[in-house]
Design a protein around this motif. Structure first.
Motif, PDB file in Angstrom:
ATOM      1  N   MET A 280      36.463  35.268  38.646  1.00 31.31           N
ATOM      2  CA  MET A 280      36.764  34.077  39.434  1.00 31.31           C
ATOM      3  C   MET A 280      36.424  32.818  38.639  1.00 31.31           C
ATOM      4  O   MET A 280      37.246  31.909  38.478  1.00 31.31           O
TER       5      MET A 280
ATOM      6  N   PHE B  29      37.280  30.260  49.061  1.00 35.43           N
ATOM      7  CA  PHE B  29      37.787  29.374  48.015  1.00 35.43           C
ATOM      8  C   PHE B  29      39.103  28.725  48.421  1.00 35.43           C
ATOM      9  O   PHE B  29      39.956  29.359  49.053  1.00 35.43           O
TER      10      PHE B  29
ATOM     11  N   ARG C 290      39.368  40.713  47.118  1.00 33.50           N
ATOM     12  CA  ARG C 290      40.482  39.817  46.783  1.00 33.50           C
ATOM     13  C   ARG C 290      41.256  39.411  48.044  1.00 33.50           C
ATOM     14  O   ARG C 290      41.724  38.281  48.172  1.00 33.50           O
TER      15      ARG C 290
ATOM     16  N   ARG D  62      33.974  26.515  51.125  1.00 33.21           N
ATOM     17  CA  ARG D  62      35.104  26.512  50.196  1.00 33.21           C
ATOM     18  C   ARG D  62      35.097  25.253  49.338  1.00 33.21           C
ATOM     19  O   ARG D  62      35.342  25.304  48.127  1.00 33.21           O
TER      20      ARG D  62
ATOM     21  N   LYS E 221      42.005  29.645  43.502  1.00 33.75           N
ATOM     22  CA  LYS E 221      41.864  31.039  43.086  1.00 33.75           C
ATOM     23  C   LYS E 221      42.549  31.247  41.732  1.00 33.75           C
ATOM     24  O   LYS E 221      43.493  30.533  41.405  1.00 33.75           O
TER      25      LYS E 221
ATOM     26  N   ILE F  29      35.388  40.024  41.096  1.00 33.35           N
ATOM     27  CA  ILE F  29      35.655  39.002  42.111  1.00 33.35           C
ATOM     28  C   ILE F  29      34.603  39.127  43.216  1.00 33.35           C
ATOM     29  O   ILE F  29      34.370  40.224  43.711  1.00 33.35           O
ATOM     30  N   PRO F  30      33.941  38.011  43.547  1.00 30.93           N
ATOM     31  CA  PRO F  30      34.181  36.604  43.177  1.00 30.93           C
ATOM     32  C   PRO F  30      33.355  36.116  41.993  1.00 30.93           C
ATOM     33  O   PRO F  30      33.108  34.909  41.879  1.00 30.93           O
TER      34      PRO F  30
ATOM     35  N   LEU G 275      39.493  36.278  49.867  1.00 30.43           N
ATOM     36  CA  LEU G 275      39.058  35.121  49.100  1.00 30.43           C
ATOM     37  C   LEU G 275      39.322  33.795  49.804  1.00 30.43           C
ATOM     38  O   LEU G 275      38.644  32.802  49.536  1.00 30.43           O
ATOM     39  N   ASP G 276      40.324  33.769  50.699  1.00 30.56           N
ATOM     40  CA  ASP G 276      40.615  32.516  51.401  1.00 30.56           C
ATOM     41  C   ASP G 276      39.430  32.041  52.241  1.00 30.56           C
ATOM     42  O   ASP G 276      39.339  30.857  52.570  1.00 30.56           O
TER      43      ASP G 276
END
Length: 624
Positions: free
Chosen positions: A460, A392, A385, A594, A395, A455-456, A388-389
């Protein structure tokens, strides 16, 4: 897995069919042109007017279908008809089908595809797609076992009360009691359909009945059904919920007394009737396992494959793809075997990993061991988590928790599955881990499993889908197994690119999970098309995968109960990877993973060919 199936929404098949295919999976795609999102298009006044009208119409259809399903209302976090179960009769399901067909005809008459903006065009196509799939599925509507070793109202009804029915007020508690009182009728309706199936020659294999009987007996064991000091599953759940209420002790005692009476007078006789039916049928059936044994079984299985994969792939083509993928993954595993210095064949390495003679890959099969597993799985998800940037732009807002499968159904449930969060935020997404026997949940698979279910993976994709704005509800709560499970399996692969799976055994676990899905292509088609026995399918997995024997047996029994479902994962993953490679090749240094992930997720679940259209349209726009 999703459960999917539910898995998985814990509502009747009739209601799911009517929600414009919500929760159903689809077949082949219609041949209209690629679309983009509404925000990316300049729309005319006529398009704007027609789009607004059809979106309102979609919502009216969705709400009309939800109004027919008290259980769907509960799943969506609503407390309307909170004291009722779904109508599970054949007549009600037939009526639901006719309503869906009428809605399809109404849409075609009232709206023109060419007068809609691109987003509404996509909604039109999906509504039509799913209704047409229901037409193809109609001849086989009663081929899907009402009760099986893996799923059915005998296990889903108590799970629904425990996990879906919140008790925040006195009225909620009274509604829970009313549902206990109504369980006898609800299960009797399902029993009537199962008995009708049996008369038509549609029933699970003989070995499955013992498992259904065991699960049913588990529900009615303990207080108030016997003199045991241990509370039964439902009584324990009800008492915990009542004790947490801010009401008087007299009110609490009255509710508990009424609940116990409902369990004795409604729940117990309902399950006793089911057990009698299971025992009677078990005495007369054989152990034939595959869909081929059913009336028109070959056509039924072909329909199931189309439904699950959203492709026209034949059973033979899927079988051959599975064999090819198994061989490729075996080659990659051999490299890891050599890396860790194991002296022996790959099959001997499988045995070593499966039997774990040094105890390196298994948590103790104790309550503490189970708690340690849940804590570690939560930690894996928390670490992902935080990164995640990198993957994606978008989120999910919904929370995610890790929970073990409840004891009453852990012997028959799958090894892991995901339950969607409530749309209103009142219930988080749940990654369920089946820790009945921790030997079936080796630590080297923990990372891949957590990424897939949490996740992911499923959290997600499904949470983002539910949170989409300006998208009709039937799309936010729908699903296509190949897309959803394909994303889950693709999500096991993504962390490899990010530097996860640093331990070679954990990377072996990732490959083991992919191998598992490749082998599914072989055994599912083997069972249902090539007439393999349960034992032959079990032997294939034991020889070609490192999974523990208990895991293997449970999996094969699941595939027998759910023809075709297991083929969706690898076919979906392969398509997403194919589209990504295509985008990388076309865009070169301009490719942003992304942005690619946003394209895959921005429209919710899609049939694979329509997903391909969306990605191709995005590639063309980036190039332009």
């Amino acid at each position: 897995m999703t459960a999917q199936l539910n898995k998985i929404l814990l509502v009747s098949a009739a209601s799911l069919a009517l929600i414009a295919g919500c929760g159903r999976d689809a077949g082949t795609t219609t041949n209209t042109s690629p679309t983009a999102t509404a925000s990316e298009a300049q729309t005319s006044t006529a398009e704007t007017g027609q789009t607004a009208k059809i979106n309102q119409w979609f919502e009216e259809q969705f709400e009309a279908s939800v109004a027919r399903s008290p259980m769907t209302q509960t799943f969506l976090g609503r407390k309307t008809n909170y004291d009722k179960w779904d109508n599970a009769t054949e007549e009600f399901e037939q009526e639901s089908y006719e309503l869906q067909m009428a809605a399809l005809e109404e849409m075609r008459q009232q709206f023109s595809l060419g007068k809609l903006d691109p987003s509404a065009q996509l909604s039109y196509r999906l509504f039509e797609y799913e209704a047409e799939q229901e037409q193809r599925n109609e001849p086989f509507r009663n081929h899907w076992y009402v009760f099986s070793n893996f799923r059915g109202p005998h296990s889903s009804a108590p799970a629904f009360l425990i996990n879906q029915h919140r008790v925040d007020t006195l009225e909620d508690a009274e509604a829970y009691v009313a549902r206990l009182e109504g369980m006898k009728e609800y299960l009797a309706q399902n029993q009537e359909r199962a008995e009708a199936q049996y008369e038509r020659g549609i029933y699970p294999p003989k070995w499955a009945f013992a498992k259904m009987i065991e699960t049913s007996r588990n529900i009615i064991s303990g207080a108030p059904y016997d003199d045991s000091e241990r509370e039964s599953t439902l009584l324990s759940d009800f008492n915990k919920k009542i004790d947490a209420l801010d009401i008087s002790d007299e009110q609490k005692q009255s509710l508990k007394s009424r609940a116990e009476q409902a369990m004795i007078n409604s729940v117990k006789p309902a399950y006793e009737a089911l057990i009698d039916m299971f025992q009677t049928q078990a005495a007369k059936v054989n152990n034939d396992d595959g869909a081929w044994k059913l009336p028109d079984g070959e056509a039924y299985y072909a329909n199931r494959l189309q439904l699950m994969t959203t492709t026209d792939m034949s059973a033979e083509a899927i079988h051959e793809l599975g064999l090819s993928e198994v061989a490729r993954i075996h080659d990659e595993m051999n490299t890891i075997k050599e890396q860790v210095g194991f002296d022996g064949t790959l099959q001997e390495f499988f045995v070593y990993m499966r039997e774990d003679p040094e105890g390196k890959f298994t948590y103790p099969n104790t309550e503490q061991g189970r708690e340690d597993y849940l804590a570690k799985a939560t930690e894996i998800i928390d670490v992902m988590r935080g990164r995640l940037d990198e993957l994606f732009f978008t989120k999910p807002k919904a929370e995610l928790i890790v929970k073990k499968v409840e004891p009453f159904r852990e012997k028959s449930a799958g090894k892991a599955f995901y339950q969607r969060p409530a749309p209103d935020g009142s219930r988080p997404g749940i990654y369920y881990a089946n820790l009945y026997n921790t030997a079936n949940m080796p630590t080297y698979q923990m990372e891949a499993l957590a990424y897939h279910e949490g996740i992911p993976g499923h959290h997600m994709q499904l949470a983002i889908m539910q949170e989409l704005e300006n998208v009709p509800s039937f799309r936010r709560f729908g699903g296509f197994t190949a897309y959803t499970e394909g994303w889950g399996l693709y999500s096991e692969y993504i962390p490899k690119e990010m530097g996860f799976y640093s331990d070679p055994y954990s990377d072996f676990g990732r490959l083991a999970m992919e191998l598992w899905r490749a082998a599914r292509l072989v055994v599912d088609t083997g069972l249902h098309d090539k007439k393999w026995t349960r034992e032959e399918a079990i032997d294939y997995l034991l020889e070609n995968t490192p999974n523990p024997e208990g895991d293997v047996v449970m999996a094969i029994e699941r595939y027998i109960a759910m023809p075709g479902q297991a083929t969706a994962y690898k076919i979906g993953m392969n398509k997403i990877l194919e589209l990504r490679r295509r985008a990388e090749a076309a865009l070169g240094e301009d490719f942003d993973v992304r942005a690619f992930h946003d394209v895959v997720l921005k429209d919710g679940a899609l049939p694979l060919a329509i997903l391909e259209e969306q990605v191709d349209a995005w590639i063309a726009k980036q190039q332009a």
